[in-house]
Design a protein around this motif. Structure first.
Motif, PDB file in Angstrom:
ATOM      1  N   MET A   1       0.781  -1.160  -0.010  1.00 54.14           N
ATOM      2  CA  MET A   1       0.048   0.128  -0.010  1.00 54.14           C
ATOM      3  C   MET A   1       0.811   1.259  -0.023  1.00 54.14           C
ATOM      4  SD  MET A   1      -3.110   0.559   0.305  1.00 54.14           S
ATOM      5  CE  MET A   1      -4.222   1.960   0.853  1.00 54.14           C
ATOM      6  N   LYS A   2       1.895   1.178   0.903  1.00 49.04           N
ATOM      7  CA  LYS A   2       2.949   2.447   1.202  1.00 49.04           C
ATOM      8  C   LYS A   2       3.523   2.578  -0.132  1.00 49.04           C
ATOM      9  CE  LYS A   2       4.476   5.046   3.652  1.00 49.04           C
ATOM     10  NZ  LYS A   2       3.540   5.879   4.824  1.00 49.04           N
TER      11      LYS A   2
ATOM     12  N   THR B   1      -5.858  10.631   3.897  1.00 52.42           N
ATOM     13  CA  THR B   1      -7.231  10.822   2.987  1.00 52.42           C
ATOM     14  C   THR B   1      -7.366   9.653   2.230  1.00 52.42           C
ATOM     15  OG1 THR B   1      -7.035  13.358   2.955  1.00 52.42           O
ATOM     16  CG2 THR B   1      -8.373  12.106   1.089  1.00 52.42           C
ATOM     17  N   GLN B   2      -6.565   9.192   1.557  1.00 53.84           N
ATOM     18  CA  GLN B   2      -6.744   7.722   0.859  1.00 53.84           C
ATOM     19  C   GLN B   2      -6.915   6.684   1.677  1.00 53.84           C
ATOM     20  OE1 GLN B   2      -2.757   7.833  -1.257  1.00 53.84           O
ATOM     21  NE2 GLN B   2      -3.552   9.058  -3.052  1.00 53.84           N
ATOM     22  N   GLN B   3      -6.505   6.453   2.947  1.00 56.90           N
ATOM     23  CA  GLN B   3      -6.795   5.703   3.891  1.00 56.90           C
ATOM     24  C   GLN B   3      -8.221   5.777   4.192  1.00 56.90           C
ATOM     25  OE1 GLN B   3      -4.993   3.119   4.764  1.00 56.90           O
ATOM     26  NE2 GLN B   3      -2.962   3.415   4.169  1.00 56.90           N
TER      27      GLN B   3
ATOM     28  N   PRO C   1     -12.084  20.482  22.469  1.00 58.89           N
ATOM     29  CA  PRO C   1     -13.118  19.968  21.365  1.00 58.89           C
ATOM     30  C   PRO C   1     -12.506  19.010  20.390  1.00 58.89           C
ATOM     31  CG  PRO C   1     -13.466  22.203  21.780  1.00 58.89           C
ATOM     32  CD  PRO C   1     -12.360  22.199  22.448  1.00 58.89           C
ATOM     33  N   HIS C   2     -11.300  19.086  20.080  1.00 57.85           N
ATOM     34  CA  HIS C   2     -10.539  18.413  19.249  1.00 57.85           C
ATOM     35  C   HIS C   2     -10.285  16.959  20.216  1.00 57.85           C
ATOM     36  CE1 HIS C   2     -10.327  21.071  15.903  1.00 57.85           C
ATOM     37  NE2 HIS C   2     -10.047  21.759  16.520  1.00 57.85           N
ATOM     38  N   ASP C   3     -10.105  17.062  21.223  1.00 51.91           N
ATOM     39  CA  ASP C   3      -9.768  15.531  21.867  1.00 51.91           C
ATOM     40  C   ASP C   3     -11.078  14.846  21.978  1.00 51.91           C
ATOM     41  OD1 ASP C   3      -7.146  16.129  22.073  1.00 51.91           O
ATOM     42  OD2 ASP C   3      -7.231  16.772  24.276  1.00 51.91           O
ATOM     43  N   LEU C   4     -12.349  15.536  21.966  1.00 51.22           N
ATOM     44  CA  LEU C   4     -13.650  14.790  22.215  1.00 51.22           C
ATOM     45  C   LEU C   4     -14.208  14.341  20.906  1.00 51.22           C
ATOM     46  CD1 LEU C   4     -15.825  16.606  24.680  1.00 51.22           C
ATOM     47  CD2 LEU C   4     -14.635  14.459  24.996  1.00 51.22           C
ATOM     48  N   ILE C   5     -13.813  15.019  19.659  1.00 54.04           N
ATOM     49  CA  ILE C   5     -14.279  14.702  18.398  1.00 54.04           C
ATOM     50  C   ILE C   5     -13.098  14.771  17.406  1.00 54.04           C
ATOM     51  CG2 ILE C   5     -15.713  15.583  16.711  1.00 54.04           C
ATOM     52  CD1 ILE C   5     -17.565  16.978  18.847  1.00 54.04           C
ATOM     53  N   PRO C   6     -12.795  13.450  17.064  1.00 55.34           N
ATOM     54  CA  PRO C   6     -11.597  13.179  16.190  1.00 55.34           C
ATOM     55  C   PRO C   6     -11.867  13.582  14.900  1.00 55.34           C
ATOM     56  CG  PRO C   6     -12.627  11.244  16.743  1.00 55.34           C
ATOM     57  CD  PRO C   6     -13.307  12.043  17.390  1.00 55.34           C
ATOM     58  N   SER C   7     -10.924  13.729  14.131  1.00 52.21           N
ATOM     59  CA  SER C   7     -10.994  14.065  12.610  1.00 52.21           C
ATOM     60  C   SER C   7     -10.376  12.732  11.905  1.00 52.21           C
ATOM     61  CB  SER C   7     -10.080  15.358  12.448  1.00 52.21           C
ATOM     62  OG  SER C   7      -9.426  15.285  11.220  1.00 52.21           O
ATOM     63  N   LEU C   8     -11.037  12.347  11.117  1.00 52.70           N
ATOM     64  CA  LEU C   8     -10.907  11.228  10.129  1.00 52.70           C
ATOM     65  C   LEU C   8      -9.438  11.236   9.740  1.00 52.70           C
ATOM     66  CD1 LEU C   8     -14.334  10.874   8.020  1.00 52.70           C
ATOM     67  CD2 LEU C   8     -13.263   9.280   9.963  1.00 52.70           C
ATOM     68  N   GLU C   9      -9.042  12.164   8.915  1.00 54.55           N
ATOM     69  CA  GLU C   9      -7.699  12.179   8.292  1.00 54.55           C
ATOM     70  C   GLU C   9      -6.670  12.798   9.052  1.00 54.55           C
ATOM     71  OE1 GLU C   9     -10.176  14.106   7.456  1.00 54.55           O
ATOM     72  OE2 GLU C   9      -9.427  16.058   7.646  1.00 54.55           O
TER      73      GLU C   9
END
Ligand code: A3P
Length: 320
Positions: free
Chosen positions: A5-6, A43-45, A96-104
């Motif tokens: 993949m890499k 993003t690809q992941q 807020p960023h520790d409670l709601i993670p971001s996908l990428e």
């Protein structure tokens, strides 16, 4: 395997157009949008592996348009209880960023925090955030009944917020990002997750097509009438505010999530590095106002951005 993949990704990346962005970093053009290498791989992941659940709420945004604020609002709206005491709101001890993670940037990044994929809020709802454009993430988002809340912001304030933010980020080094250069790059779409304009239009068009699925709102609209939009978001998410108690709940959520209140919480004032980003917690709270670009951009810069904004947006019926 991950190795294949890499190497696959590296081949793809080396054939992509790239441009130097601030602090000698490169951005890579992938499906018409510009990404730093780490976010491109992540993003690809996400596109390959993320499966939204029907109850998921996805907060989508271009960087610096109000993501942190909306994270706090969504978390408070979804997890509220009838006799809530905001002194126990988890947003007091958690950023807020520790409670709601971001996908990428968190869940599918190099330093995976996939444990967050199992974090559920009230009624089993997962709240996840993303900066990935609809043009790239649309098929994934449409593969389930998940709901999307998209926030956007005046392009000039977005740019100024980004410009300040980038200077705080250690990973960008000490090179100044000249404002004139930043304006040019923003106008040409060459900023992370850019073009801003295509980003906004992708989610807006989907909202026009499927308003039950995508809620589209601007930072300025919420600033102007926060109670109205908190009510609307509650309805959209299927957890409407009802009766007099609903009015009180709305009022308290608006007050709790206000810039004044959130930016004064110890956690959010902290200059410690965030768990989720290589950035101090306090870098997500700067001024929180509408129109701050006027203190930085000269007439020529304003005309330049306004020209691009007219060209990109106005034919679509969206006005800034
Ligand atoms: P400024 O740099 O203009 O102050 P994001 O969260 O998408 O990274 O956007 C950050 C911007 O939202 C910053 O704008 C920040 O100050 C502002 N912001 C953060 N929390 C806010 C809140 N509770 N209310 C209003 N604006 C907020």
């Amino acid at each position: 395997t991950s190795l294949e993949m890499k190497s696959n990704q590296l081949v793809i990346t080396s054939s992509l157009p790239r441009e130097k962005w601030c602090a000698n970093q490169f951005l890579y053009k992938f499906q018409n949008f510009w990404f730093p290498l780490t976010y491109l791989e992540a993003t690809q992941q996400v596109v390959a592996n993320f499966k939204p659940l029907p109850k998921d709420v996805i907060l989508a945004s271009f960087p610096k348009t109000g993501t942190t604020w909306l994270k706090a609002l969504l978390h408070s709206i979804i997890n509220r209880s009838p006799k809530q005491d905001h002194n126990n709101n988890p947003l007091i001890s958690n950023h807020p960023h520790d409670l709601i993670p971001s996908l990428e940037t968190n869940l599918y990044a190099n330093t995976k925090k996939t444990e967050f994929l199992s974090v559920k809020n009230h009624k089993d709802v997962r709240i996840l955030a993303t900066h990935i454009p609809y043009q790239i993430l649309g098929d994934v988002l449409n593969s389930s009944d998940c709901k999307v809340v998209y926030v956007t912001r005046n392009p000039k304030d977005t740019l100024i917020s980004l410009w300040h933010f980038v200077q705080k980020s250690k990973s960008f080094g000490d090179d100044p990002w000249e404002l004139e250069v930043a304006v040019d790059q923003f106008c040409n779409g060459i900023v992370l997750f850019g073009s801003y304009y295509d980003h906004v239009l992708g989610y807006r068009q989907e909202c026009l097509k499927r308003p039950q699925k995508v809620f589209f709102v601007t930072y300025e609209e919420i600033k102007e009438n926060p109670k109205y939009y908190v009510r609307k978001i509650g309805e959209f998410l299927g957890c409407p505010f009802e009766g007099e108690n609903g009015d009180v709940e709305i009022e308290e959520i608006v007050k709790f999530c206000s810039f004044e209140n959130l930016s004064n919480q110890e956690m959010n004032k902290s200059s410690e590095l965030s768990n989720m980003f290589p950035l101090p917690y306090n870098s997500f709270f700067r001024k929180g106002e509408v129109g701050d670009h006027m203190n930085y951009l000269d007439d020529e810069m304003i005309q330049k951005i306004d020209g691009v904004t007219r060209e990109k947006f106005h034919g679509t019926g969206f006005v800034y």
